[in-house]
Scaffold this motif. Sequence first.
Motif, PDB file in Angstrom:
ATOM      1  N   LEU A 271       0.832  -1.200   0.000  1.00 43.55           N
ATOM      2  CA  LEU A 271       0.000   0.000   0.000  1.00 43.55           C
ATOM      3  C   LEU A 271       0.873   1.259   0.000  1.00 43.55           C
ATOM      4  O   LEU A 271       1.906   1.322   0.653  1.00 43.55           O
ATOM      5  N   HIS A 272       0.456   2.279  -0.747  1.00 50.39           N
ATOM      6  CA  HIS A 272       1.151   3.567  -0.711  1.00 50.39           C
ATOM      7  C   HIS A 272       0.191   4.647  -0.243  1.00 50.39           C
ATOM      8  O   HIS A 272      -1.024   4.442  -0.169  1.00 50.39           O
ATOM      9  N   VAL A 273       0.742   5.817   0.069  1.00 54.96           N
ATOM     10  CA  VAL A 273      -0.072   6.911   0.577  1.00 54.96           C
ATOM     11  C   VAL A 273       0.298   8.204  -0.139  1.00 54.96           C
ATOM     12  O   VAL A 273       1.474   8.461  -0.418  1.00 54.96           O
ATOM     13  N   ALA A 274      -0.709   9.017  -0.449  1.00 57.52           N
ATOM     14  CA  ALA A 274      -0.517  10.311  -1.100  1.00 57.52           C
ATOM     15  C   ALA A 274      -0.868  11.422  -0.114  1.00 57.52           C
ATOM     16  O   ALA A 274      -1.923  11.381   0.522  1.00 57.52           O
ATOM     17  N   VAL A 275       0.019  12.397   0.007  1.00 63.29           N
ATOM     18  CA  VAL A 275      -0.158  13.511   0.946  1.00 63.29           C
ATOM     19  C   VAL A 275      -0.017  14.819   0.184  1.00 63.29           C
ATOM     20  O   VAL A 275       0.943  15.002  -0.572  1.00 63.29           O
ATOM     21  N   ASN A 276      -0.959  15.723   0.385  1.00 69.35           N
ATOM     22  CA  ASN A 276      -0.899  17.034  -0.256  1.00 69.35           C
ATOM     23  C   ASN A 276       0.116  17.924   0.448  1.00 69.35           C
ATOM     24  O   ASN A 276       0.174  17.955   1.679  1.00 69.35           O
ATOM     25  N   VAL A 277       0.880  18.668  -0.343  1.00 64.42           N
ATOM     26  CA  VAL A 277       1.858  19.617   0.190  1.00 64.42           C
ATOM     27  C   VAL A 277       1.535  20.991  -0.377  1.00 64.42           C
ATOM     28  O   VAL A 277       1.387  21.160  -1.594  1.00 64.42           O
ATOM     29  N   SER A 278       1.415  21.981   0.485  1.00 67.16           N
ATOM     30  CA  SER A 278       1.039  23.331   0.070  1.00 67.16           C
ATOM     31  C   SER A 278       2.250  24.109  -0.436  1.00 67.16           C
ATOM     32  O   SER A 278       3.410  23.732  -0.205  1.00 67.16           O
ATOM     33  N   GLY A 279       1.951  25.224  -1.118  1.00 65.77           N
ATOM     34  CA  GLY A 279       3.026  26.092  -1.576  1.00 65.77           C
ATOM     35  C   GLY A 279       3.846  26.650  -0.427  1.00 65.77           C
ATOM     36  O   GLY A 279       5.068  26.803  -0.533  1.00 65.77           O
ATOM     37  N   ARG A 280       3.185  26.977   0.679  1.00 65.61           N
ATOM     38  CA  ARG A 280       3.906  27.499   1.845  1.00 65.61           C
ATOM     39  C   ARG A 280       4.883  26.446   2.381  1.00 65.61           C
ATOM     40  O   ARG A 280       6.008  26.777   2.765  1.00 65.61           O
ATOM     41  N   GLN A 281       4.472  25.184   2.400  1.00 68.38           N
ATOM     42  CA  GLN A 281       5.377  24.123   2.840  1.00 68.38           C
ATOM     43  C   GLN A 281       6.558  23.970   1.893  1.00 68.38           C
ATOM     44  O   GLN A 281       7.696  23.784   2.327  1.00 68.38           O
ATOM     45  N   LEU A 282       6.281  24.034   0.576  1.00 63.53           N
ATOM     46  CA  LEU A 282       7.357  23.892  -0.391  1.00 63.53           C
ATOM     47  C   LEU A 282       8.388  25.005  -0.247  1.00 63.53           C
ATOM     48  O   LEU A 282       9.565  24.808  -0.579  1.00 63.53           O
ATOM     49  N   GLY A 283       7.946  26.152   0.223  1.00 59.95           N
ATOM     50  CA  GLY A 283       8.864  27.270   0.405  1.00 59.95           C
ATOM     51  C   GLY A 283       9.735  27.166   1.633  1.00 59.95           C
ATOM     52  O   GLY A 283      10.674  27.949   1.797  1.00 59.95           O
ATOM     53  N   GLU A 284       9.447  26.200   2.512  1.00 57.46           N
ATOM     54  CA  GLU A 284      10.263  26.026   3.708  1.00 57.46           C
ATOM     55  C   GLU A 284      11.603  25.374   3.331  1.00 57.46           C
ATOM     56  O   GLU A 284      11.630  24.371   2.617  1.00 57.46           O
ATOM     57  N   LEU A 305       5.474   6.691  -0.672  1.00 61.10           N
ATOM     58  CA  LEU A 305       4.899   8.018  -0.432  1.00 61.10           C
ATOM     59  C   LEU A 305       4.798   8.794  -1.740  1.00 61.10           C
ATOM     60  O   LEU A 305       5.765   8.858  -2.504  1.00 61.10           O
ATOM     61  N   THR A 306       3.634   9.384  -1.966  1.00 58.76           N
ATOM     62  CA  THR A 306       3.432  10.298  -3.092  1.00 58.76           C
ATOM     63  C   THR A 306       3.148  11.688  -2.526  1.00 58.76           C
ATOM     64  O   THR A 306       2.264  11.843  -1.680  1.00 58.76           O
ATOM     65  N   VAL A 307       3.899  12.670  -2.974  1.00 57.78           N
ATOM     66  CA  VAL A 307       3.658  14.065  -2.610  1.00 57.78           C
ATOM     67  C   VAL A 307       2.829  14.693  -3.725  1.00 57.78           C
ATOM     68  O   VAL A 307       3.254  14.718  -4.888  1.00 57.78           O
ATOM     69  N   GLU A 308       1.632  15.171  -3.364  1.00 54.26           N
ATOM     70  CA  GLU A 308       0.727  15.769  -4.352  1.00 54.26           C
ATOM     71  C   GLU A 308       0.867  17.287  -4.333  1.00 54.26           C
ATOM     72  O   GLU A 308       0.810  17.912  -3.271  1.00 54.26           O
ATOM     73  N   LEU A 309       1.012  17.856  -5.508  1.00 56.62           N
ATOM     74  CA  LEU A 309       1.185  19.294  -5.683  1.00 56.62           C
ATOM     75  C   LEU A 309       0.036  19.827  -6.521  1.00 56.62           C
ATOM     76  O   LEU A 309      -0.287  19.254  -7.560  1.00 56.62           O
TER      77      LEU A 309
END
Length: 446
Positions: A271-284, A305-309
């Motif tokens: 099983l894998h999991v997808a997590v949303n990442v916000s623009g503010r997080q990407l800027g960290e 892990l899948t990071v969703e943008l």
Amino acid sequence: MPQAPRHRREAERLASLRSYQVLDAGPDIALEALTAAAARALKAPAALVTLVDEDRQWFASATNLSAAIGYHTPQTPRELSFCAYAVADEQTLVVPDATLDARFADNGLVTGPEHLRAYAGAPIIGRDGLPLGALCVLDRQARPFDAQGVQVLTDLATTVAELLELRRADAGAGLSDHDVLSESHRLRAGIDAGELVVHYQPVVDLPTGRWLGMEALVRWNHPQRGLLPPWVFLPLAEASGLIVPLGREVLQQACAQVARWRRDIPAAADLHVAVNVSGRQLGEPDIADVIAEALQVAGLPAHALTVELTETSLADTGAAVDIALQHIRALGVTLALDDFGTGYASFSYLQRFHPDIVKLDRCFVQALGRSARDDLLARTLIQLGLRLGCDIVAEGVEHPQQVDALTRLGVRTAQGYLFATPRAPEQVQEQLLGVHAPPPRATTAS
């Protein structure tokens, strides 16, 4: 007197300005503090935050205006506006002596009882990249403005833009100004108290109905208001900056939960999991390290892990975010472009970020079969993604006919209410122990 110019994209600029919903608003203490700081920095007797509307210039904040130049109304006609020039050119405007400047020598504010002589104004550039108005200082005495002071004015104009964006996000969250601080503190306390919970929606293999993975979706278990969906509190989190600790908490919970399922339930071993990442997080600057630590602590392999943008999270990205995404990819994490096809920049993002997965937005899925034109658009987007080597995930699948259409178009993976609603971890675990949920029906597509 020359007419104040118009911005080259005036209609778009006015639409952007009005989206902030701040015209004719009441006093704003934070804006007043910024205008006072501008007056002090340039040693000017008066300062303004102006918003340049279609036929007027409205003062969102004014420091010493009536005392310094004798002006008492909250706005001027646009044809008298110095700031309209800064807006039209998107550049800081400095006028040491208005009587010697052909643009302003006959201006009513110069020839009238206000006797305006010196002006410096920096454009306020909003979220859409368009100028909303200007932060300016005024003086009845002709005078130069030194470069250092003008740079401070420009920097403060950027802060004004950030504050207006915060106000717009607050409005989107249904919050009035006096609610923002208290609600932000409450959300911060909720994060610290463990009130955020993650629900999971399965991502399904269409030919077999097997659950391939989960999308992690945050909820707030509010002590007084009950279980809140994300659209109620995420705008506040984005506006206040709490999206960073909130996103970190969701990432940690999701990685830990899916790692437990993979370890304890044989049917969930892949099983894998997808997590949303916000623009503010990407800027960290430490975003890649945060992801690496969450994976390590949970014992979850990076490929699970899948990071969703989203396009929103990528809208204002620069070189720092490009580097962050490179570091995230180097961990072995999968990158997905969410809501594909809904924004003007989708194609450029495909080229720039090379996502492993594109998620076909639900609007295209729901339109399947409605017309030949809708089907052609969905087919074109799917074929584009496939030819670029991306996996396709269709979002918002609600009817068996959509499964048939997607399968014919080459889509093998989807999620939506037809298969399962987002659900709490214990509910997911019950079905995983039952060796996944069965397919909702046998498709008729070949």
